[in-house]
Design a protein around this motif. Structure first.
Motif, short mmCIF file in Angstrom:
data_model
loop_
_atom_site.label_atom_id
_atom_site.label_comp_id
_atom_site.label_asym_id
_atom_site.label_seq_id
_atom_site.Cartn_x
_atom_site.Cartn_y
_atom_site.Cartn_z
N GLY A 27 48.26 40.22 51.95
CA GLY A 27 47.73 41.69 52.27
C GLY A 27 46.46 41.86 51.21
N ARG A 28 47.00 42.04 50.13
CA ARG A 28 46.37 42.59 49.11
C ARG A 28 45.21 41.45 48.75
NH1 ARG A 28 49.49 46.47 44.91
NH2 ARG A 28 50.86 47.12 46.17
N LEU A 29 45.24 40.26 48.76
CA LEU A 29 44.25 39.14 48.48
C LEU A 29 43.42 39.09 49.54
CD1 LEU A 29 46.58 36.31 47.32
CD2 LEU A 29 44.72 37.50 46.03
N GLU A 38 37.92 40.87 51.58
CA GLU A 38 37.20 41.62 52.34
C GLU A 38 36.20 42.47 51.85
OE1 GLU A 38 36.54 41.35 55.85
OE2 GLU A 38 37.67 39.65 55.91
N ARG A 39 36.75 43.18 50.81
CA ARG A 39 35.79 43.97 50.02
C ARG A 39 34.93 43.17 49.22
NH1 ARG A 39 38.12 48.61 46.06
NH2 ARG A 39 36.70 50.02 46.67
N SER A 97 56.85 41.16 48.39
CA SER A 97 56.87 39.94 49.22
C SER A 97 55.62 38.98 49.47
CB SER A 97 57.19 40.69 50.70
OG SER A 97 56.06 41.47 51.05
N VAL A 98 55.78 37.77 50.02
CA VAL A 98 54.73 37.10 50.29
C VAL A 98 53.61 37.88 51.21
CG1 VAL A 98 53.79 35.03 51.14
CG2 VAL A 98 55.70 34.97 49.90
N PHE A 114 39.37 34.97 42.85
CA PHE A 114 40.51 35.71 42.83
C PHE A 114 41.29 36.29 41.77
CE2 PHE A 114 39.42 34.30 47.34
CZ PHE A 114 39.23 35.58 47.92
N LEU A 115 40.69 35.77 40.59
CA LEU A 115 41.46 35.87 39.49
C LEU A 115 41.74 37.39 38.99
CD1 LEU A 115 40.26 33.18 37.08
CD2 LEU A 115 42.40 33.09 38.44
N GLN A 116 40.91 38.13 39.10
CA GLN A 116 40.84 39.54 38.73
C GLN A 116 41.91 40.01 39.63
OE1 GLN A 116 37.22 41.90 39.28
NE2 GLN A 116 38.29 43.57 38.47
N ILE A 117 42.22 40.22 40.93
CA ILE A 117 43.20 40.76 41.70
C ILE A 117 44.50 40.11 41.30
CG2 ILE A 117 42.79 39.32 43.67
CD1 ILE A 117 43.89 42.95 43.69
N ALA A 118 44.52 38.75 41.08
CA ALA A 118 45.78 37.85 40.70
C ALA A 118 46.21 38.39 39.51
CB ALA A 118 45.48 36.46 40.89
#
Length: 142
Positions: free
Chosen positions: A92-94, A99-100, A86-87, A69-73
């Motif tokens: 939600g984005r993570l 899912e993707r 917000s948390v 998840f480093l790329q999205i983080a």
């Protein structure tokens, strides 16, 4: 009695803060499972009267995710306003990213990534196999 209970509460808060800071997501863990642990600790801290800022939790989530998840983080850290995010939005984005990855055949991507040692070992085995085949056919001299 009140002073003793207060000390226990302060000690519990400190323990939970250390536990929260030490948390990191395991490679096999899902976003749901990991975020559930963090939210439980944060809720307990808030119940005990500790003020945990939303931005602290957001930053912790992004720091503690597993390497997949480093790329999205990193993207969220660079382009998002972590002070106002917000948390729930981060989770939600993570989850959407998770899912993707699942739908795009994440397992195939992992098969393509080899360490230098794995690559060397694989080539060494192939070379040894080729030598054995040549020797069994009588094509090996030396």
């Amino acid at each position: 009695m009140f002073v003793g209970a207060d000390r226990v509460k302060v000690a519990r808060i400190q323990t939970l803060k250390v536990e929260l800071e030490a948390m990191s997501m395991k490679e096999t863990e899902s976003i749901d499972d990991f975020t559930r642990k963090i939210i439980n600790i944060v809720s307990t801290l808030r119940t005990l009267g500790d003020k945990v800022e939303e931005s602290q939790v957001v930053k912790k989530l992004l720091r503690a995710v597993s390497s997949k998840f480093l790329q999205i983080a990193s993207t969220l850290e660079q382009f998002g306003d972590l002070e106002s995010m917000s948390v729930e939005e981060v989770i939600g984005r993570l989850k959407a990213y998770e899912e993707r990855m699942k739908s795009s055949g994440d397992s195939d991507d992992r098969k393509l990534l080899l360490t230098n040692k794995e690559w060397s070992d694989r080539n060494k085995k192939k070379s040894e196999s080729d030598l054995k085949q040549r020797a069994s056919r009588g094509g090996f001299s030396g």
